[in-house]
Design an enzyme around this catalytic site. Structure first.
Site, PDB file in Angstrom:
ATOM      1  N   GLY A  59       0.829  -1.214   0.000  1.00 49.90           N
ATOM      2  CA  GLY A  59       0.000   0.000   0.000  1.00 49.90           C
ATOM      3  C   GLY A  59       0.859   1.257   0.000  1.00 49.90           C
ATOM      4  O   GLY A  59       0.633   2.185  -0.787  1.00 49.90           O
ATOM      5  N   ARG A  77      10.342  -2.657  -7.998  1.00 50.13           N
ATOM      6  CA  ARG A  77      10.132  -3.977  -7.376  1.00 50.13           C
ATOM      7  C   ARG A  77       9.014  -4.659  -8.160  1.00 50.13           C
ATOM      8  O   ARG A  77       7.998  -4.037  -8.443  1.00 50.13           O
ATOM      9  CB  ARG A  77       9.742  -3.838  -5.888  1.00 50.13           C
ATOM     10  CG  ARG A  77      10.884  -3.333  -5.011  1.00 50.13           C
ATOM     11  CD  ARG A  77      10.518  -3.394  -3.527  1.00 50.13           C
ATOM     12  NE  ARG A  77      10.602  -4.745  -3.000  1.00 50.13           N
ATOM     13  CZ  ARG A  77      10.168  -5.081  -1.778  1.00 50.13           C
ATOM     14  NH1 ARG A  77       9.615  -4.176  -0.984  1.00 50.13           N
ATOM     15  NH2 ARG A  77      10.293  -6.322  -1.346  1.00 50.13           N
ATOM     16  N   CYS A 122       4.910 -10.821   8.757  1.00 57.34           N
ATOM     17  CA  CYS A 122       5.427  -9.629   8.072  1.00 57.34           C
ATOM     18  C   CYS A 122       4.847  -8.363   8.688  1.00 57.34           C
ATOM     19  O   CYS A 122       4.369  -8.383   9.833  1.00 57.34           O
ATOM     20  CB  CYS A 122       5.186  -9.664   6.568  1.00 57.34           C
ATOM     21  SG  CYS A 122       6.225  -8.465   5.693  1.00 57.34           S
ATOM     22  N   ASP A 149       0.551  -8.726  -1.351  1.00 59.27           N
ATOM     23  CA  ASP A 149       1.193  -7.915  -2.396  1.00 59.27           C
ATOM     24  C   ASP A 149       0.439  -8.057  -3.702  1.00 59.27           C
ATOM     25  O   ASP A 149       0.455  -7.163  -4.537  1.00 59.27           O
ATOM     26  CB  ASP A 149       2.657  -8.340  -2.580  1.00 59.27           C
ATOM     27  CG  ASP A 149       3.498  -7.735  -1.478  1.00 59.27           C
ATOM     28  OD1 ASP A 149       3.526  -8.306  -0.381  1.00 59.27           O
ATOM     29  OD2 ASP A 149       4.070  -6.653  -1.709  1.00 59.27           O
ATOM     30  N   ASN A 191       2.343 -12.964  -0.970  1.00 58.41           N
ATOM     31  CA  ASN A 191       2.705 -12.125   0.190  1.00 58.41           C
ATOM     32  C   ASN A 191       4.103 -12.531   0.657  1.00 58.41           C
ATOM     33  O   ASN A 191       4.734 -13.441   0.094  1.00 58.41           O
ATOM     34  CB  ASN A 191       1.659 -12.294   1.302  1.00 58.41           C
ATOM     35  CG  ASN A 191       1.809 -11.255   2.399  1.00 58.41           C
ATOM     36  OD1 ASN A 191       1.919 -10.048   2.129  1.00 58.41           O
ATOM     37  ND2 ASN A 191       1.855 -11.677   3.647  1.00 58.41           N
ATOM     38  N   LYS A 192       4.589 -11.882   1.689  1.00 53.94           N
ATOM     39  CA  LYS A 192       5.945 -12.091   2.208  1.00 53.94           C
ATOM     40  C   LYS A 192       6.316 -13.563   2.301  1.00 53.94           C
ATOM     41  O   LYS A 192       5.493 -14.384   2.726  1.00 53.94           O
ATOM     42  CB  LYS A 192       6.042 -11.414   3.589  1.00 53.94           C
ATOM     43  CG  LYS A 192       7.371 -11.521   4.289  1.00 53.94           C
ATOM     44  CD  LYS A 192       8.550 -11.091   3.445  1.00 53.94           C
ATOM     45  CE  LYS A 192       8.427  -9.697   2.880  1.00 53.94           C
ATOM     46  NZ  LYS A 192       9.399  -9.413   1.805  1.00 53.94           N
TER      47      LYS A 192
END
Ligand code: RUB
Length: 323
Positions: free
Chosen positions: A19, A59, A125, A194, A204-205
């Protein structure tokens, strides 16, 4: 220059979390548009496109980044003069930043409803929106306790426990590999995202899928908090979400790695949790089962609809052929 600076901060993870990355990119495009001294509309368009590319290239995994950039840049589509284009980019960037912040507030409200008084919640995370759900549950008077993981190698868990501590929430800090040892104490897992793909898989992480696997095995509910701009439209046409692999030095110092000639250090920053391990995805539009991800992409990410139409036509042709 604000775009280069922001891009550097995203790359180095000074700005991190899907975000925040998206809002920072929108803010950089807005500030860039404000100060650009292009001679005409075409030059402005090209300079803005270069800036957009620089930001998107920082990224690869958080889909919120290209989604936010796309939304801001589509302000250029109908502009007929340079000043119209400048105003449209600024307006869209501000609208995105506002709606992104509002979305976090809405998700906190919806997500908190799934946390009961007395619950022990595990998070992995550092997700702004997952934490917002936990903090909102606490704020509304529910007695809760949290288990937060360390998050090797970048230790985002430290940011998480600081935030929880400051909110006055009783928190246990554990290493990532201790999740399965504690999973029977947990009532609910909440993480951020993500990217969410069309089939409801959540990126995600790294380690999220192991957490989800443990939760699934122990029949603990797994909730993902994700704004709709984290859904990945291009997965509809079969594109995969790229998993970022970060420098090995984050895992093992180079001076040690250099002495271990037969060892390769791998450092993927994210992993993919299959939809079967996820009970609910809470968005600002409400909570959905992961299998409904397509609906969010179709209904709420309207700016990609052209692409879907082409895809739908393709399906129609293929089906006709098979018949
Ligand atoms: C952050 C991460 C977060 C999501 C969601 O990874 O995986 O869970 O980005 O965060 P990194 P948020 O630290 O590598 O950026 O809810 O804040 O958008």
């Amino acid at each position: 220059m604000v775009v280069t600076e922001t891009a550097e901060k995203i790359k180095s993870m000074e700005i991190r979390g899907a975000g925040r990355i998206a809002r920072a990119a929108a803010g950089a495009l807005r500030d860039h548009a404000r100060t650009l001294k292009s001679p005409d509309l075409e030059a402005f368009r090209q300079e803005m496109e270069r800036a957009a590319e620089t930001l998107v290239a920082t990224r690869p995994t958080a889909v919120s980044l290209p989604n936010a950039v796309h939304l801001v840049m589509s302000g250029l589509d109908r502009a007929e003069t340079l000043e119209e284009a400048r105003a449209a980019v600024i307006r869209r960037a501000e609208a995105f930043i506002d709606s992104s912040q509002n979305a976090v507030g809405r998700i906190a409200e919806f997500g908190a409803r799934h946390i009961r008084d007395g619950d022990t919640v595990l998070t992995h995370c550092n997700s702004e929106v997952a934490l917002a759900c936990i903090i909102e549950a606490h704020r509304s008077g529910k007695e809760i306790e949290v288990f937060a993981t360390e998050v090797r190698p970048r230790n985002q868990g430290l940011i998480t426990i600081r935030t929880l501590n400051d909110a006055g929430i009783r928190t246990n800090f554990i290493v990532d590999s201790a999740v399965r040892s504690f999973i029977n104490k947990i009532d609910l897992v909440i993480v951020g995202a993500d990217a969410v793909t069309v089939n409801g898989a959540v990126v995600n992480k790294i380690g999220t899928s192991q957490v989800a696997h443990s939760a699934h095995e122990a029949r603990v509910s797994m909730l993902v908090a994700a704004e709709t701009y984290k859904f990945a439209p291009r997965t509809v046409i079969g594109e995969l979400v790229e998993i970022e692999e970060r420098p090995p030095g984050e895992v093992l110092p180079d001076e040690i790695a250099h002495t271990l000639l037969n060892v390769t250090v791998r450092n993927p920053a994210f992993d993919v949790t299959p939809p079967e391990y996820i009970d609910l995805i809470v968005t600002e539009r409400g909570a959905i089962p992961p299998q409904m991800a397509y609906v969010i992409i179709r209904e709420h990410l309207g700016w990609e609809i052209e692409e879907f139409n082409n895809v739908n036509n393709m399906f129609a042709i293929n089906t006709a052929h098979e018949d």
